[in-house]
Design an enzyme around this catalytic site. Sequence first.
Site, PDB file in Angstrom:
ATOM      1  N   CYS A 257       1.195  -1.427  -0.057  1.00  0.00           N
ATOM      2  CA  CYS A 257       0.052   0.407  -0.139  1.00  0.00           C
ATOM      3  C   CYS A 257       1.120   1.067  -0.108  1.00  0.00           C
ATOM      4  CB  CYS A 257      -1.051   0.081   1.770  1.00  0.00           C
ATOM      5  SG  CYS A 257      -1.774  -1.398   1.476  1.00  0.00           S
ATOM      6  N   ALA A 258       1.946   1.418  -0.905  1.00  0.00           N
ATOM      7  CA  ALA A 258       2.850   2.340  -0.747  1.00  0.00           C
ATOM      8  C   ALA A 258       2.484   3.873  -1.340  1.00  0.00           C
ATOM      9  CB  ALA A 258       3.565   1.752  -1.840  1.00  0.00           C
ATOM     10  N   ASP A 326       2.101  -0.614   5.184  1.00  0.00           N
ATOM     11  CA  ASP A 326       0.347   0.857   5.473  1.00  0.00           C
ATOM     12  C   ASP A 326      -0.575   1.067   5.210  1.00  0.00           C
ATOM     13  OD1 ASP A 326       0.487   3.520   6.576  1.00  0.00           O
ATOM     14  OD2 ASP A 326       1.600   4.247   5.175  1.00  0.00           O
ATOM     15  N   CYS A 379      -2.147   5.623   9.893  1.00  0.00           N
ATOM     16  CA  CYS A 379      -2.171   6.843   9.848  1.00  0.00           C
ATOM     17  C   CYS A 379      -4.471   7.073  10.721  1.00  0.00           C
ATOM     18  CB  CYS A 379      -2.435   7.955   8.289  1.00  0.00           C
ATOM     19  SG  CYS A 379      -3.927   7.807   7.103  1.00  0.00           S
TER      20      CYS A 379
END
Length: 438
Positions: A257-258, A326, A379
């Site tokens: 998930c770059a 991520d 996040c």
Amino acid sequence: MSHPLPRQKNLRADTAWVIYQVLEQGKSTRECLAQVQRRHQGKDNAWIQEMSLGVFRHLPILQHWLRQLLDNPLKGKKKVVEHLILLGLYQMAFSRVSTHAAVSETVNAAPYLGAMSLKGLVNAILRNFERQSLKDQKIDNPIIKSGLPKWLFKKLETAYGDELGPLVDNMNQKAPIWLRVNLLEVSRGAFCQQLDDLGVTYTLPDAQSAGIILTSRVDITAIPGFQEGWFAVQDGAAQLAATYLQPQAGDNILDCCAAPGGKTGHIFEIQPDIGHCTALDADETRLLRVKENMQRLQHTPTIITGDALEPGTWWNGEQYDRILLDAPCSATGVIRRHPDIRWLRKASDIEALADLQSRILDTMWSLLKPGGTLLYATCSILPQENVDQIKHFLSRTGDAQLSTLTDGESTQKPGRQILPGEQQMDGFYYARLIKSLH
């Protein structure tokens, strides 16, 4: 009901259209601003962005005022005018726009939205707002004061209790711009000298050796070294990812998930001698950003479009020494940077995201070498996606061990939760896991 972009451009009508698209159609601000900003120039584009994001930050109080001023909600094609009124109220209560201009220009925007007949209504509501001094009305409801949707306020209240007040305050602040200096190209000191020469002010954080926090506004692309790849824009919390991953020379690394590639680039910068790095993302459009960023920064990952849950469609069968996951998340930690997230997310999304994260974690674990490291990152600031997610993973995964990032960690409270505003960073969560050798 959807509402077409006004045929003729008008600053306030176009801004109201953006607000309507996000709140009523669930579109992202970025997508809507891109459509509108093609019609306007520099300062006007900055105004549209500032005003629309301001409405999203203060929506509960603006709606509270509107309910007192508008007897019956507008329906159908007229609904967009409510969003024009919200914009007018925001200008009068929270912006530097003069009251006279806020009222007259907002009223004049109504015809551009196909609402000539509602000019009188818009005018009456904005003048009543001023006459009744609603801006000075005391608000006791903590949810309205928070600027957050009720469901999110309740979740944060449960998770953070006494810390809720400062947390909400920080979520409503504007986020600073962080840079990450590419130390393969230039030292931080030499780069700071360039900023000094430009008159750009900044501070240097303690925890990020390549980080710089800008304290004056500047066109990023005009900073010396932008085209040469001397730096990237990346929040301080995101800059911890590559450090926590601890890449070693010769490692085979997967950045899962770059997009948009900030963490991928940083991996190369702190360990230029890695063996191989694969940047994976399911979104082909967002991967274009990864390609652009890697070319500018002069890094050479293998970039692959693929679904993390379907490794059979893209994986070459070689297990990885390190995986940075991520994970897709609610993005509640970056609300101060993207205030539209408050209104685009729904309570039901969190359950679905937690399930998706759990499945991706299990899938990625099967691609990790024994003795390898997986760094889980989001996040988000919601425990369901973070500490609870990792607790469940550790309890069901016999060969997973927690590798602590901070002193206060345990299997009952794994990982590091960074809250918005902490050391000027975005809200972020990290947990580092080691796969047993046996």
